[in-house]
Design a protein around this motif. Structure first.
Motif, PDB file in Angstrom:
ATOM      1  N   SER A 113       0.868  -1.183   0.000  1.00 33.67           N
ATOM      2  CA  SER A 113       0.000   0.000   0.000  1.00 33.67           C
ATOM      3  C   SER A 113       0.903   1.231   0.000  1.00 33.67           C
ATOM      4  O   SER A 113       1.766   1.375   0.881  1.00 33.67           O
ATOM      5  CB  SER A 113      -0.889  -0.002   1.249  1.00 33.67           C
ATOM      6  OG  SER A 113      -1.712  -1.143   1.254  1.00 33.67           O
ATOM      7  N   SER A 114       0.703   2.110  -0.978  1.00 34.92           N
ATOM      8  CA  SER A 114       1.637   3.230  -1.207  1.00 34.92           C
ATOM      9  C   SER A 114       1.894   4.080   0.024  1.00 34.92           C
ATOM     10  O   SER A 114       3.013   4.545   0.253  1.00 34.92           O
ATOM     11  CB  SER A 114       1.080   4.162  -2.290  1.00 34.92           C
ATOM     12  OG  SER A 114       0.729   3.445  -3.420  1.00 34.92           O
ATOM     13  N   CYS A 115       0.865   4.297   0.852  1.00 36.73           N
ATOM     14  CA  CYS A 115       1.027   5.209   1.993  1.00 36.73           C
ATOM     15  C   CYS A 115       2.052   4.671   2.993  1.00 36.73           C
ATOM     16  O   CYS A 115       2.648   5.446   3.741  1.00 36.73           O
ATOM     17  CB  CYS A 115      -0.314   5.476   2.671  1.00 36.73           C
ATOM     18  SG  CYS A 115      -1.177   3.984   3.169  1.00 36.73           S
ATOM     19  N   VAL A 123      -0.763  10.016   0.078  1.00 40.09           N
ATOM     20  CA  VAL A 123      -1.936   9.658  -0.735  1.00 40.09           C
ATOM     21  C   VAL A 123      -3.179   9.417   0.116  1.00 40.09           C
ATOM     22  O   VAL A 123      -4.241   9.088  -0.418  1.00 40.09           O
ATOM     23  CB  VAL A 123      -1.651   8.389  -1.583  1.00 40.09           C
ATOM     24  CG1 VAL A 123      -0.729   8.707  -2.747  1.00 40.09           C
ATOM     25  CG2 VAL A 123      -1.060   7.268  -0.728  1.00 40.09           C
ATOM     26  N   ARG A 124      -3.072   9.593   1.434  1.00 40.26           N
ATOM     27  CA  ARG A 124      -4.227   9.304   2.281  1.00 40.26           C
ATOM     28  C   ARG A 124      -5.318  10.366   2.125  1.00 40.26           C
ATOM     29  O   ARG A 124      -5.063  11.460   1.632  1.00 40.26           O
ATOM     30  CB  ARG A 124      -3.782   9.196   3.739  1.00 40.26           C
ATOM     31  CG  ARG A 124      -3.196   7.815   4.019  1.00 40.26           C
ATOM     32  CD  ARG A 124      -2.614   7.734   5.373  1.00 40.26           C
ATOM     33  NE  ARG A 124      -3.557   8.060   6.430  1.00 40.26           N
ATOM     34  CZ  ARG A 124      -4.398   7.211   7.001  1.00 40.26           C
ATOM     35  NH1 ARG A 124      -4.456   5.966   6.584  1.00 40.26           N
ATOM     36  NH2 ARG A 124      -5.185   7.607   7.979  1.00 40.26           N
ATOM     37  N   TYR A 125      -6.512  10.026   2.591  1.00 38.62           N
ATOM     38  CA  TYR A 125      -7.658  10.931   2.403  1.00 38.62           C
ATOM     39  C   TYR A 125      -7.382  12.331   2.988  1.00 38.62           C
ATOM     40  O   TYR A 125      -7.858  13.332   2.480  1.00 38.62           O
ATOM     41  CB  TYR A 125      -8.915  10.318   3.033  1.00 38.62           C
ATOM     42  CG  TYR A 125      -8.911  10.355   4.543  1.00 38.62           C
ATOM     43  CD1 TYR A 125      -8.226   9.394   5.269  1.00 38.62           C
ATOM     44  CD2 TYR A 125      -9.554  11.377   5.236  1.00 38.62           C
ATOM     45  CE1 TYR A 125      -8.183   9.432   6.652  1.00 38.62           C
ATOM     46  CE2 TYR A 125      -9.521  11.427   6.622  1.00 38.62           C
ATOM     47  CZ  TYR A 125      -8.827  10.453   7.322  1.00 38.62           C
ATOM     48  OH  TYR A 125      -8.779  10.515   8.677  1.00 38.62           O
ATOM     49  N   PRO A 152       4.270  -0.255  -5.445  1.00 40.32           N
ATOM     50  CA  PRO A 152       3.268   0.446  -4.633  1.00 40.32           C
ATOM     51  C   PRO A 152       1.913   0.524  -5.333  1.00 40.32           C
ATOM     52  O   PRO A 152       1.845   0.714  -6.543  1.00 40.32           O
ATOM     53  CB  PRO A 152       3.841   1.859  -4.477  1.00 40.32           C
ATOM     54  CG  PRO A 152       5.153   1.865  -5.198  1.00 40.32           C
ATOM     55  CD  PRO A 152       5.244   0.646  -6.052  1.00 40.32           C
ATOM     56  N   VAL A 153       0.860   0.374  -4.542  1.00 37.29           N
ATOM     57  CA  VAL A 153      -0.508   0.475  -5.081  1.00 37.29           C
ATOM     58  C   VAL A 153      -1.352   1.281  -4.091  1.00 37.29           C
ATOM     59  O   VAL A 153      -1.402   0.949  -2.906  1.00 37.29           O
ATOM     60  CB  VAL A 153      -1.153  -0.931  -5.245  1.00 37.29           C
ATOM     61  CG1 VAL A 153      -2.563  -0.802  -5.817  1.00 37.29           C
ATOM     62  CG2 VAL A 153      -0.313  -1.840  -6.128  1.00 37.29           C
ATOM     63  N   CYS A 154      -1.996   2.337  -4.592  1.00 34.18           N
ATOM     64  CA  CYS A 154      -2.977   3.047  -3.772  1.00 34.18           C
ATOM     65  C   CYS A 154      -4.321   2.969  -4.493  1.00 34.18           C
ATOM     66  O   CYS A 154      -4.568   3.723  -5.441  1.00 34.18           O
ATOM     67  CB  CYS A 154      -2.607   4.511  -3.563  1.00 34.18           C
ATOM     68  SG  CYS A 154      -3.922   5.374  -2.645  1.00 34.18           S
ATOM     69  N   PRO A 155      -5.182   2.063  -4.061  1.00 31.23           N
ATOM     70  CA  PRO A 155      -6.450   1.872  -4.778  1.00 31.23           C
ATOM     71  C   PRO A 155      -7.282   3.151  -4.878  1.00 31.23           C
ATOM     72  O   PRO A 155      -7.856   3.423  -5.933  1.00 31.23           O
ATOM     73  CB  PRO A 155      -7.180   0.826  -3.928  1.00 31.23           C
ATOM     74  CG  PRO A 155      -6.119   0.153  -3.145  1.00 31.23           C
ATOM     75  CD  PRO A 155      -5.034   1.145  -2.936  1.00 31.23           C
ATOM     76  N   GLU A 156      -7.339   3.924  -3.816  1.00 32.74           N
ATOM     77  CA  GLU A 156      -8.229   5.096  -3.847  1.00 32.74           C
ATOM     78  C   GLU A 156      -7.731   6.149  -4.834  1.00 32.74           C
ATOM     79  O   GLU A 156      -8.512   6.695  -5.619  1.00 32.74           O
ATOM     80  CB  GLU A 156      -8.385   5.669  -2.423  1.00 32.74           C
ATOM     81  CG  GLU A 156      -9.157   4.684  -1.541  1.00 32.74           C
ATOM     82  CD  GLU A 156      -9.292   5.101  -0.082  1.00 32.74           C
ATOM     83  OE1 GLU A 156      -9.092   6.290   0.243  1.00 32.74           O
ATOM     84  OE2 GLU A 156      -9.598   4.222   0.745  1.00 32.74           O
ATOM     85  N   VAL A 157      -6.430   6.428  -4.822  1.00 38.20           N
ATOM     86  CA  VAL A 157      -5.909   7.424  -5.765  1.00 38.20           C
ATOM     87  C   VAL A 157      -5.911   6.867  -7.194  1.00 38.20           C
ATOM     88  O   VAL A 157      -6.240   7.566  -8.154  1.00 38.20           O
ATOM     89  CB  VAL A 157      -4.484   7.863  -5.333  1.00 38.20           C
ATOM     90  CG1 VAL A 157      -3.790   8.615  -6.455  1.00 38.20           C
ATOM     91  CG2 VAL A 157      -4.579   8.733  -4.081  1.00 38.20           C
ATOM     92  N   PRO A 211     -10.598   0.589   4.518  1.00 38.26           N
ATOM     93  CA  PRO A 211     -11.740  -0.029   3.817  1.00 38.26           C
ATOM     94  C   PRO A 211     -11.408  -0.430   2.378  1.00 38.26           C
ATOM     95  O   PRO A 211     -12.122  -1.212   1.762  1.00 38.26           O
ATOM     96  CB  PRO A 211     -12.803   1.082   3.834  1.00 38.26           C
ATOM     97  CG  PRO A 211     -12.032   2.350   3.974  1.00 38.26           C
ATOM     98  CD  PRO A 211     -10.811   2.016   4.797  1.00 38.26           C
ATOM     99  N   SER A 212     -10.294   0.085   1.853  1.00 35.65           N
ATOM    100  CA  SER A 212      -9.866  -0.313   0.499  1.00 35.65           C
ATOM    101  C   SER A 212      -8.752  -1.350   0.579  1.00 35.65           C
ATOM    102  O   SER A 212      -8.737  -2.331  -0.157  1.00 35.65           O
ATOM    103  CB  SER A 212      -9.327   0.907  -0.274  1.00 35.65           C
ATOM    104  OG  SER A 212     -10.246   1.944  -0.246  1.00 35.65           O
ATOM    105  N   SER A 213      -7.798  -1.124   1.483  1.00 31.36           N
ATOM    106  CA  SER A 213      -6.572  -1.935   1.487  1.00 31.36           C
ATOM    107  C   SER A 213      -6.460  -2.928   2.639  1.00 31.36           C
ATOM    108  O   SER A 213      -5.558  -3.769   2.618  1.00 31.36           O
ATOM    109  CB  SER A 213      -5.343  -1.011   1.533  1.00 31.36           C
ATOM    110  OG  SER A 213      -5.330  -0.135   0.431  1.00 31.36           O
TER     111      SER A 213
END
Ligand code: SF4
Length: 316
Positions: free
Chosen positions: A10-12, A18-20, A42-47, A108-110
């Motif tokens: 997870s990228s963060c 990249v967090r909210y 790295p993967v950030c699903p939300e971004v 909730p995504s990762s």
């Protein structure tokens, strides 16, 4: 094994903002220590689904077909959007040769387990899995996964890192052609490592390899890998390690003098009592392996399962 192992993350956790709330969740151990041994993907699903930084926070909400990913203030349901993106992203990740994935806990995504899911009255249970993490684990059931929170536990950390190295070697064995000879060599090299996790799976895998000629190759590989990964997920406890160490000591019956034998058994006992870390008997055993050129033990990954720099066996 020359090239670095590819591990998704997870990228963060790498410090990417990249967090909210525009922040990150940098984990120094992952970035600065494990990061020297692996190549991160790295993967950030939300971004990556196109959401901005900062953005409205979201959570999992229970639904009739399973949890939904919904923004907290405005109630926008992002479940399908993320699932559509995940389908494409997972196809790309198939080519990334991943040997593991580290998820951000509680997201909730990762999040890969115990993510809060809210019912219609707003009451949470810790029963959920993040939308992307769910899709990833369904697509790649054998790739070792963990989250940053659980990796703070030294036993779980060693367990995970050991599994990513085993999985990498498994892939190399398959890429070589995965002949029966290759499988037998792989199994032989990992025997003591498997025994350290689960005597039961050690026996099951031994039987599988002994009867290997009766089975079609791909079926055999699938059954072997399922059993192997199930066994390795079980943590190697002090008791199980002591059992392996005593088994290993038996290989030196003829070579060691009475004092050397006594010293080795004493060191194993001290480890068993929790007074020294596993690395202490392992160093002594490796010394005898080199000194007496013990061929079978030389090839055992149990005695060198991951880079020494990670110091994973240095805790009591
Ligand atoms: S937890 Fe996942 S979705 Fe949230 S910021 Fe980190 S990588 Fe992105």
């Amino acid at each position: 094994m020359n090239e670095k192992i590819s591990v998704g993350i997870s990228s963060c956790l790498l410090g990417e903002k990249v967090r909210y709330d525009g922040g990150h969740k940098l984990d120094h151990y992952l970035k600065d220590t494990l990061g020297l041994q692996v190549s991160w993907v790295p993967v950030c699903p939300e971004v990556e689904t196109g959401l901005p930084v900062p953005r409205e926070a979201m959570r999992l909400v229970s639904g009739s077909q399973g949890p939904r990913l919904v923004t907290i203030r405005t109630g926008i349901d992002l479940t399908e959007r993320m699932q559509r993106w995940a389908e494409k992203r997972l196809k790309e990740l198939e080519k990334a040769d991943l040997c593991g994935f580290i998820f951000k806990s509680r997201s909730p995504s990762s999040g890969m387990k115990s993510v809060k899911v809210y019912d219609s009255s707003g009451v949470p249970t810790h029963a959920g899995v993040g939308v992307f993490a769910r899709a990833f684990m369904d697509q790649f059931p054998f790739i070792p996964v963990e989250d940053d929170g659980r990796l703070h536990d030294p036993a779980l950390r060693e367990n995970f890192i050991e599994r990513i190295f085993v999985f990498k070697r498994w892939k190399e064995m398959k890429n070589k052609g995965g002949s029966l000879k290759d499988l037998i060599a792989f199994h032989t090299d990992h025997k003591l490592l498997i025994l350290g996790h689960s005597p039961k799976h050690y026996t099951m895998l031994g039987r599988l390899v002994a009867d290997a000629k009766k089975q079609e190759k791909e079926l055999l590989h699938a059954e072997y890998l399922t059993t192997l990964m199930d066994g390795l997920r079980l943590v190697a406890t002090t008791k199980k390690n002591t059992n392996v160490l005593l088994h290993v000591a038996g290989y030196f019956k003829k070579q060691l003098s009475a004092e050397e034998k006594e010293e080795l058994l004493e060191v194993i006992e001290t480890y068993h009592k929790g007074l020294v870390p596993l690395i202490v008997p392992i160093v002594l055993i490796n010394h005898y392996v080199r000194k007496y050129d013990e061929q079978y033990l030389k090839r055992q990954y149990y005695l060198h399962p991951h880079p020494t720099e990670l110091m994973l066996r240095n805790h009591v």
